[in-house]
Write an enzyme that holds these catalytic residues in place. Structure first.
Site, PDB file in Angstrom:
ATOM      1  N   MET A 177       0.828  -1.210   0.000  1.00 19.10           N
ATOM      2  CA  MET A 177       0.000   0.000   0.000  1.00 19.10           C
ATOM      3  C   MET A 177       0.865   1.264   0.000  1.00 19.10           C
ATOM      4  O   MET A 177       0.419   2.337   0.383  1.00 19.10           O
ATOM      5  CB  MET A 177      -0.983  -0.018   1.184  1.00 19.10           C
ATOM      6  CG  MET A 177      -2.080  -1.071   0.981  1.00 19.10           C
ATOM      7  SD  MET A 177      -3.224  -1.259   2.372  1.00 19.10           S
ATOM      8  CE  MET A 177      -4.224   0.220   2.202  1.00 19.10           C
ATOM      9  N   LYS A 178       2.098   1.095  -0.437  1.00 22.08           N
ATOM     10  CA  LYS A 178       2.995   2.252  -0.536  1.00 22.08           C
ATOM     11  C   LYS A 178       2.846   2.910  -1.910  1.00 22.08           C
ATOM     12  O   LYS A 178       2.318   2.314  -2.855  1.00 22.08           O
ATOM     13  CB  LYS A 178       4.439   1.799  -0.303  1.00 22.08           C
ATOM     14  CG  LYS A 178       4.682   1.377   1.158  1.00 22.08           C
ATOM     15  CD  LYS A 178       6.037   0.741   1.360  1.00 22.08           C
ATOM     16  CE  LYS A 178       6.224   0.332   2.824  1.00 22.08           C
ATOM     17  NZ  LYS A 178       7.356  -0.593   3.000  1.00 22.08           N
ATOM     18  N   HIS A 211      -0.445   1.821   5.468  1.00 18.30           N
ATOM     19  CA  HIS A 211       1.007   2.061   5.596  1.00 18.30           C
ATOM     20  C   HIS A 211       1.602   2.057   4.200  1.00 18.30           C
ATOM     21  O   HIS A 211       1.529   1.034   3.535  1.00 18.30           O
ATOM     22  CB  HIS A 211       1.633   0.948   6.442  1.00 18.30           C
ATOM     23  CG  HIS A 211       3.124   0.991   6.505  1.00 18.30           C
ATOM     24  ND1 HIS A 211       3.796   1.886   7.290  1.00 18.30           N
ATOM     25  CD2 HIS A 211       4.067   0.255   5.879  1.00 18.30           C
ATOM     26  CE1 HIS A 211       5.106   1.684   7.163  1.00 18.30           C
ATOM     27  NE2 HIS A 211       5.287   0.703   6.302  1.00 18.30           N
ATOM     28  N   ASN A 259       6.305   8.547   6.730  1.00 15.86           N
ATOM     29  CA  ASN A 259       7.154   7.541   7.357  1.00 15.86           C
ATOM     30  C   ASN A 259       8.614   8.001   7.303  1.00 15.86           C
ATOM     31  O   ASN A 259       9.095   8.397   6.240  1.00 15.86           O
ATOM     32  CB  ASN A 259       6.986   6.219   6.576  1.00 15.86           C
ATOM     33  CG  ASN A 259       7.603   5.014   7.258  1.00 15.86           C
ATOM     34  OD1 ASN A 259       7.685   4.951   8.482  1.00 15.86           O
ATOM     35  ND2 ASN A 259       8.026   4.032   6.456  1.00 15.86           N
ATOM     36  N   GLU A 260       9.278   8.033   8.456  1.00 14.52           N
ATOM     37  CA  GLU A 260      10.735   8.230   8.518  1.00 14.52           C
ATOM     38  C   GLU A 260      11.238   9.557   7.943  1.00 14.52           C
ATOM     39  O   GLU A 260      12.183   9.575   7.161  1.00 14.52           O
ATOM     40  CB  GLU A 260      11.454   7.051   7.842  1.00 14.52           C
ATOM     41  CG  GLU A 260      11.061   5.706   8.426  1.00 14.52           C
ATOM     42  CD  GLU A 260      11.777   4.528   7.758  1.00 14.52           C
ATOM     43  OE1 GLU A 260      12.469   4.730   6.756  1.00 14.52           O
ATOM     44  OE2 GLU A 260      11.634   3.407   8.257  1.00 14.52           O
ATOM     45  N   GLU A 371       5.814  -1.838  14.020  1.00 12.59           N
ATOM     46  CA  GLU A 371       6.566  -2.808  13.197  1.00 12.59           C
ATOM     47  C   GLU A 371       7.452  -3.689  14.078  1.00 12.59           C
ATOM     48  O   GLU A 371       8.624  -3.925  13.769  1.00 12.59           O
ATOM     49  CB  GLU A 371       7.435  -2.061  12.167  1.00 12.59           C
ATOM     50  CG  GLU A 371       6.645  -1.088  11.301  1.00 12.59           C
ATOM     51  CD  GLU A 371       7.470  -0.410  10.211  1.00 12.59           C
ATOM     52  OE1 GLU A 371       8.586  -0.870   9.928  1.00 12.59           O
ATOM     53  OE2 GLU A 371       6.975   0.582   9.650  1.00 12.59           O
ATOM     54  N   TRP A 418       5.894  -7.325  12.853  1.00 14.49           N
ATOM     55  CA  TRP A 418       6.289  -7.094  11.458  1.00 14.49           C
ATOM     56  C   TRP A 418       6.610  -8.394  10.722  1.00 14.49           C
ATOM     57  O   TRP A 418       7.752  -8.660  10.376  1.00 14.49           O
ATOM     58  CB  TRP A 418       7.441  -6.086  11.384  1.00 14.49           C
ATOM     59  CG  TRP A 418       7.450  -5.365  10.068  1.00 14.49           C
ATOM     60  CD1 TRP A 418       8.412  -5.436   9.098  1.00 14.49           C
ATOM     61  CD2 TRP A 418       6.433  -4.482   9.564  1.00 14.49           C
ATOM     62  NE1 TRP A 418       8.050  -4.660   8.025  1.00 14.49           N
ATOM     63  CE2 TRP A 418       6.836  -4.061   8.278  1.00 14.49           C
ATOM     64  CE3 TRP A 418       5.213  -4.025  10.061  1.00 14.49           C
ATOM     65  CZ2 TRP A 418       6.073  -3.187   7.494  1.00 14.49           C
ATOM     66  CZ3 TRP A 418       4.448  -3.165   9.275  1.00 14.49           C
ATOM     67  CH2 TRP A 418       4.880  -2.762   8.015  1.00 14.49           C
TER      68      TRP A 418
HETATM   69  C1  GLA Z   1      10.631   0.248   7.351  1.00 19.66           C
HETATM   70  C2  GLA Z   1       9.286   0.562   6.713  1.00 19.66           C
HETATM   71  C3  GLA Z   1       8.486  -0.686   6.502  1.00 19.66           C
HETATM   72  C4  GLA Z   1       9.294  -1.799   5.911  1.00 19.66           C
HETATM   73  C5  GLA Z   1      10.501  -2.037   6.758  1.00 19.66           C
HETATM   74  C6  GLA Z   1      11.264  -3.195   6.219  1.00 19.66           C
HETATM   75  O1  GLA Z   1      10.502  -0.012   8.688  1.00 19.66           O
HETATM   76  O2  GLA Z   1       8.511   1.420   7.478  1.00 19.66           O
HETATM   77  O3  GLA Z   1       7.419  -0.400   5.666  1.00 19.66           O
HETATM   78  O4  GLA Z   1       9.685  -1.493   4.608  1.00 19.66           O
HETATM   79  O5  GLA Z   1      11.266  -0.858   6.771  1.00 19.66           O
HETATM   80  O6  GLA Z   1      10.425  -4.312   6.091  1.00 19.66           O
END
Ligand code: GLA
Length: 462
Positions: A177-178, A211, A259-260, A371, A418
């Site tokens: 879903m990215k 996500h 994310n991140e 995760e 995860w």
């Molecule tokens: C990060 C991302 C996840 C996934 C992990 C590796 O944590 O947030 O979506 O890609 O890396 O599985």
């Protein structure tokens, strides 16, 4: 004259004796500090503690219960003159506790802190077969138990499907879903796989966590190559977020919007294409677009999360994440924080995790442990899954669940694992993690059998 000297001498000796007694009485024997056990094996371990001045010996208690209601035979105030003692005759795979007191000629100190150990035990110790979500749903304040999935696992009757329906109450797409999966070109969307995931959740009364809308590692090639202006780039991102949130309005309960976004060094923004093209306010813009789209689609309860990793150990990063949170809160566009928790059997510590999560509690945010996996071979120092690591991992899962379950009801959302099987985890294959050997970070082995980590999860709910 002689008698006078004699009297003085007697007085001096007497005074000296008195003051010596007073001193001894005044100085209270310090409480010893018990240290983590060493050399843990199937039937014992080495208990350790720190030296206490003026002590002559130490009294060691070992018990199978944390309140020391009963003692292991021979270890009820066992007198030891050394600073460690090899405890023997225990049962494998069992939790024990020890504490010590210091002893002098005249005093016994208070009890030290209590150390918990689990003897390694031989394999074959039966695991608790209870289902995770069933036990969680019996809590006064339950939360979603999540699993990262791939659409290919959702075939009716497959082992994944059976385990998901029995044990889990939420799903996150591991990658399907990215943005790079859904958006194949500007304004062109491939819904097939993502729709399958969302429909599975909706049909089976399983929560769907989206996500992730914006992540620097899942930018479609067309957007990387986008030759328009920065304003046009931002318009593409806005369009993507709006279309996806609208498409899943009412079907997806929550989204990781960004994310991140924070760098690992120095607590600055990560230098991504989004930062370069849209400037430092891009995170807030993305949240605002997601919120506007949800409301326009009639979904007023969509939960918007910011998601990141390693904030418990990297304090500069933690600070930066919380400054972004403050900014998002001012605009009233954030509901929760996702803590990825790609942890190891040694790190982060309980205190580090608690400090991190408490900051989110103080801000009134929902908390998603989003995760979770727990590596046991981050140094690539074992070639098979040893009993020692198995039990250390079990304790770490238990600790994480305990911390999560202790959160105030209003801050709980979901605790997501995860991946299902060890042999399919991303961990051993990650070039970033750089330990290309074996690892066993999850709750099920390669045959779908529950591991001690699964029992640890259940025990964390007690
Ligand atoms: C990060 C991302 C996840 C996934 C992990 C590796 O944590 O947030 O979506 O890609 O890396 O599985």
């Amino acid at each position: 004259m002689k008698i006078k000297y004699l009297l003085m001498l007697i007085c001096l000796v007497f005074l000296n004796a008195c003051s010596k007694d007073d001193n001894e009485e005044a100085s209270i024997l310090e409480t010893p500090v018990a240290n983590p056990a060493k050399d843990i094996n199937d039937n014992g371990f080495k208990a350790k503690w720190n030296y206490v001045s003026n002590s002559k010996s130490y009294l060691l208690d070992v018990s199978a219960s944390e309140d020391f209601a009963t003692f292991i035979p021979n270890y009820n105030a066992k007198e030891v003159t050394d600073l460690n003692e090899v405890v023997v005759g225990l049962t494998g795979g069992t939790q024990y506790f020890y504490r010590v007191r210091a002893k002098s000629d005249t005093q016994i100190s208070d009890y030290s802190n209590v150390i918990s150990i689990v003897t390694t035990g031989s394999s074959g110790i039966p695991e608790d077969p209870a289902f995770l979500k069933v036990k969680v749903n019996q809590l006064a304040n339950p939360f979603f138990v999540g699993m990262a999935i791939k659409a290919s696992q959702l075939t009716n009757g497959s082992p994944y499907d059976v385990i998901l329906k029995n044990e889990f109450s939420s799903i996150s797409a591991e990658y399907e879903m990215k943005m790079d999966q859904i958006s194949t070109a500007s304004g062109v969307y491939n819904w097939t796989t993502a729709d399958k995931i969302v429909a599975y959740g909706n049909a089976n009364n399983i929560n769907v966590h989206g996500h992730a809308l914006v992540w620097h590692n899942a930018v479609p090639q067309w957007l990387k190559d986008f030759s328009g202006t920065d304003a046009e780039f931002a318009a593409e991102v806005k369009k993507y977020i709006t279309v996806v949130v609208t498409h899943y309005a009412g079907k997806v309960k929550s989204w990781d919007v960004v994310n991140e976004a924070v760098d690992d060094n120095g607590g600055t923004m990560r230098n991504t294409i989004f930062l370069q093209r849209m400037g430092p306010n891009y995170v807030k813009d993305c949240f605002q677009w997601a919120r506007n789209a949800a409301i326009a689609a009639g979904d007023t309860s969509l939960l918007l999360f910011y998601n990141d990793y390693a904030t418990s150990t990297n304090i500069a990063k933690q600070d930066k994440v919380f400054s972004i949170v403050d900014d998002l809160k001012t605009s009233n566009v954030i509901d929760g924080l996702g803590f990825q928790m790609h942890n190891t059997y040694l790190s982060p510590t309980k205190a580090q995790i608690e400090t991190d999560l408490k900051r989110a509690v103080a801000k009134g945010l929902k908390i998603h442990v989003s995760e979770l996996d727990i590596q046991v071979n981050q140094f690539n120092d074992i070639s098979s899954f040893t009993n020692e690591r198995r039990l250390a991992q079990k304790e770490k899962y238990k600790e994480m669940v305990k911390i999560y379950n202790s959160l105030p009801a209003a801050n709980k959302y979901a605790l997501t694992i995860w991946g299902m099987k060890d042999n399919e985890s991303w961990i051993p294959y990650s070039t970033e993690l750089n330990h290309p050997g074996n690892d066993w970070p999850l709750l099920y082995d390669s045959n779908f059998a529950v591991k001690s980590s699964h029992t640890g999860f259940l025990e964390g709910l007690n």
